[in-house]
Design a protein around this motif. Sequence first.
Motif, PDB file in Angstrom:
ATOM      1  N   ALA A 162       0.825  -1.204   0.000  1.00  0.00           N
ATOM      2  CA  ALA A 162       0.000   0.000   0.000  1.00  0.00           C
ATOM      3  C   ALA A 162       0.862   1.258   0.000  1.00  0.00           C
ATOM      4  O   ALA A 162       2.056   1.218   0.336  1.00  0.00           O
ATOM      5  CB  ALA A 162      -0.921  -0.012   1.217  1.00  0.00           C
TER       6      ALA A 162
ATOM      7  N   LYS B 278      -4.822  10.156   0.761  1.00  0.00           N
ATOM      8  CA  LYS B 278      -5.571   8.902   0.648  1.00  0.00           C
ATOM      9  C   LYS B 278      -4.599   7.719   0.614  1.00  0.00           C
ATOM     10  O   LYS B 278      -3.568   7.760  -0.044  1.00  0.00           O
ATOM     11  CB  LYS B 278      -6.442   8.911  -0.604  1.00  0.00           C
TER      12      LYS B 278
ATOM     13  N   VAL C 124      -3.934   3.964  -0.549  1.00  0.00           N
ATOM     14  CA  VAL C 124      -4.382   3.047  -1.594  1.00  0.00           C
ATOM     15  C   VAL C 124      -3.732   1.692  -1.389  1.00  0.00           C
ATOM     16  O   VAL C 124      -2.585   1.587  -0.933  1.00  0.00           O
ATOM     17  CB  VAL C 124      -4.042   3.584  -3.005  1.00  0.00           C
ATOM     18  N   SER C 125      -4.474   0.651  -1.714  1.00  0.00           N
ATOM     19  CA  SER C 125      -3.949  -0.708  -1.582  1.00  0.00           C
ATOM     20  C   SER C 125      -3.127  -1.074  -2.811  1.00  0.00           C
ATOM     21  O   SER C 125      -3.108  -0.349  -3.808  1.00  0.00           O
ATOM     22  CB  SER C 125      -5.095  -1.696  -1.406  1.00  0.00           C
TER      23      SER C 125
ATOM     24  N   GLN D 209      -3.788  -3.257  -4.893  1.00  0.00           N
ATOM     25  CA  GLN D 209      -4.650  -3.635  -6.009  1.00  0.00           C
ATOM     26  C   GLN D 209      -5.354  -2.445  -6.658  1.00  0.00           C
ATOM     27  O   GLN D 209      -5.929  -2.577  -7.738  1.00  0.00           O
ATOM     28  CB  GLN D 209      -5.710  -4.637  -5.519  1.00  0.00           C
ATOM     29  N   ASP D 210      -5.332  -1.275  -6.015  1.00  0.00           N
ATOM     30  CA  ASP D 210      -6.007  -0.110  -6.582  1.00  0.00           C
ATOM     31  C   ASP D 210      -5.319   0.327  -7.872  1.00  0.00           C
ATOM     32  O   ASP D 210      -4.088   0.387  -7.950  1.00  0.00           O
ATOM     33  CB  ASP D 210      -6.017   1.047  -5.587  1.00  0.00           C
TER      34      ASP D 210
ATOM     35  N   THR E 231      -6.236   3.408  -9.514  1.00  0.00           N
ATOM     36  CA  THR E 231      -6.147   4.866  -9.534  1.00  0.00           C
ATOM     37  C   THR E 231      -6.418   5.415  -8.141  1.00  0.00           C
ATOM     38  O   THR E 231      -6.957   4.713  -7.270  1.00  0.00           O
ATOM     39  CB  THR E 231      -7.161   5.488 -10.513  1.00  0.00           C
ATOM     40  N   VAL E 232      -6.062   6.664  -7.960  1.00  0.00           N
ATOM     41  CA  VAL E 232      -6.381   7.381  -6.722  1.00  0.00           C
ATOM     42  C   VAL E 232      -6.748   8.808  -7.098  1.00  0.00           C
ATOM     43  O   VAL E 232      -6.106   9.418  -7.954  1.00  0.00           O
ATOM     44  CB  VAL E 232      -5.196   7.363  -5.730  1.00  0.00           C
TER      45      VAL E 232
END
Length: 246
Positions: A97, A121, A123-124, A126-127, A129-130
């Motif tokens: 992450a 934010k 994010v993991s 696997q994400d 986009t952010v």
Amino acid sequence: MRVARTLTAGLLAAGALFTVSGAAVADAPAGTKGQNGDPTEAGTSFRTATAVKQDQKATADGTTGDYLYWQFPAGAGQRPTAKATVKLPEASARHGAATWQLDVFDGLRRRQACAEGEQTKRVSQQDATVTLSCTLRAVRPYAERWSNDPLPGAYYIRLTVADGPDQDMGLPVHAEVEATAEDAGGKYAEGGELGAPLHAGAVSEPEDGWNGSWWSDRWLWTVGGAVLGALAAIGGYTLTRRPRRA
């Protein structure tokens, strides 16, 4: 010997000239644009921040761990919002992450607080986009020197990953940034105004100028109040006047 010295001095002067020119180019704001005229590069510091207009979308390719900078204009009476969407590296190439962060600074490089939005934010892995955003307080036409209130001028957007695996630093990312502004309303139309923007940077003046438009919703309240006052006066006179004798 004189010829040799003259030649040496000339070479040194030429080298200095090229060095200065190179430094000037390095300090110039990034200005590469796409076919539609939107910027396609980001600066790497406040000095080289890419200038964007309000409601204009800018893109940039970078690497995880880079600091990406843009600058945009904001005038008095506006409430600016900066928004960024980052396309992250493939999940298979990442090792965990990460935390992404978007900051907004004024022309004096003072970090401005976000009244709304999610500027940080997590994010993991696997994400894909952010998306981050930051809405500032309303830009004021005038403020005391000791205050940190937003003032008219250029504002800087800084986008970076604040925390993440060391192995992921240097992986490619793609960022899209947009700065917008809405009218904050007449209650912010205070007396007094700056003679010039706090810092104009490389941005162009907003459509309504640095000190905002002459129009304000205060005009509606003023006119409406005057009309209601006149109607009340007429009504009061009608109710209290004495009837005429036959």
